[in-house]
Scaffold this motif. Sequence first.
Motif, PDB file in Angstrom:
ATOM      1  N   SER A  45       2.343  -2.274  -4.439  1.00 33.89           N
ATOM      2  CA  SER A  45       1.416  -1.978  -3.352  1.00 33.89           C
ATOM      3  C   SER A  45       1.623  -2.930  -2.179  1.00 33.89           C
ATOM      4  N   LEU A  48       5.031  -2.152  -0.365  1.00 38.46           N
ATOM      5  CA  LEU A  48       4.958  -0.977   0.505  1.00 38.46           C
ATOM      6  C   LEU A  48       4.133  -1.271   1.754  1.00 38.46           C
ATOM      7  N   ALA A  49       3.051  -2.016   1.583  1.00 37.72           N
ATOM      8  CA  ALA A  49       2.190  -2.339   2.727  1.00 37.72           C
ATOM      9  C   ALA A  49       2.897  -3.260   3.713  1.00 37.72           C
ATOM     10  N   SER A  52       7.061  -2.415   7.897  1.00 38.72           N
ATOM     11  CA  SER A  52       6.473  -2.365   9.235  1.00 38.72           C
ATOM     12  C   SER A  52       6.445  -0.962   9.843  1.00 38.72           C
ATOM     13  N   ARG A  53       7.163  -0.027   9.237  1.00 35.06           N
ATOM     14  CA  ARG A  53       7.254   1.318   9.805  1.00 35.06           C
ATOM     15  C   ARG A  53       6.744   2.364   8.815  1.00 35.06           C
ATOM     16  N   ASP A  54       6.212   3.409   9.347  1.00 35.11           N
ATOM     17  CA  ASP A  54       5.775   4.511   8.495  1.00 35.11           C
ATOM     18  C   ASP A  54       6.955   5.289   7.939  1.00 35.11           C
ATOM     19  N   ARG A  55       8.063   5.279   8.696  1.00 31.47           N
ATOM     20  CA  ARG A  55       9.200   6.108   8.324  1.00 31.47           C
ATOM     21  C   ARG A  55      10.516   5.387   8.635  1.00 31.47           C
ATOM     22  N   TYR A  56      11.479   5.516   7.701  1.00 32.11           N
ATOM     23  CA  TYR A  56      12.817   4.970   7.884  1.00 32.11           C
ATOM     24  C   TYR A  56      13.833   6.104   7.773  1.00 32.11           C
ATOM     25  N   GLU A  75       9.328   8.270  -0.382  1.00 26.19           N
ATOM     26  CA  GLU A  75       8.360   9.080   0.356  1.00 26.19           C
ATOM     27  C   GLU A  75       8.297   8.697   1.825  1.00 26.19           C
ATOM     28  N   ARG A  76       8.841   7.525   2.162  1.00 24.21           N
ATOM     29  CA  ARG A  76       8.802   7.042   3.550  1.00 24.21           C
ATOM     30  C   ARG A  76      10.183   7.010   4.199  1.00 24.21           C
ATOM     31  N   CYS A  77      11.151   7.670   3.563  1.00 24.32           N
ATOM     32  CA  CYS A  77      12.516   7.643   4.073  1.00 24.32           C
ATOM     33  C   CYS A  77      13.081   9.053   4.206  1.00 24.32           C
TER      34      CYS A  77
END
Length: 215
Positions: A45, A48-49, A52-56, A75-77
């Motif tokens: 946790s 992931l927090a 610095s970016r929501d998406r890579y 899930e963020r890439c």
Amino acid sequence: MLKKMQKYKSFVGMHIPDHVFENIYAKSSDPYGYTHKDYERQKRSVTLAALSRDRYMNAFEIGCSIGVLTRLVGERCDSLFSVDIVERALQQARQRCAAEPNVRFARMRVPDEWPNESFDLIVISEVLFYLTVSELERLVQRLRSSLRSSGEVILVSSRWTGMLLPKWLQRSIPVLSKANRRHDRLIALTSDFARVIDHQQHSDYRLDLLRRIEP
């Protein structure tokens, strides 16, 4: 005892053989407790927090193990390439991420092997402990050549890393590859092309987020 000392001497300055890690996973499908330990859930946790970016766009994860963190990072890439040296662990990781078409896996020994790609995120969690000094230096060169402009490297090192290694080998590692020293060394060696933008010290682990800087 003599036999163990001979083993110890054979590992000084050398990387840990693949079979050491393969034996760990042969004894348990989840030897580090990724799926059930509160400590691991909390560390995931926080990791992931810290991103610095929501998406890579394109990420690389070194030492993915059975893919628990992999699935969440994926899930963020747009694309995530995750590697490990133990095929038994990778089989579980592939199954866990079967519904994630953007996640790819391969058996790879870093830094001797490295993908021919560039990345805007590289995840190095619980890995530095196992590297020799020369391997760490090669890893820095790999990072230098493959980290994109403004790309990030997230480092996580735990006090528990290495606890499943054979006892005789654990005694040699603190001198050769103590995780915190490796962690500090990597930050120092990357200082000409990356800066720490987030540092966190927790009771059982530390985390640093590095970002590539332009000369």
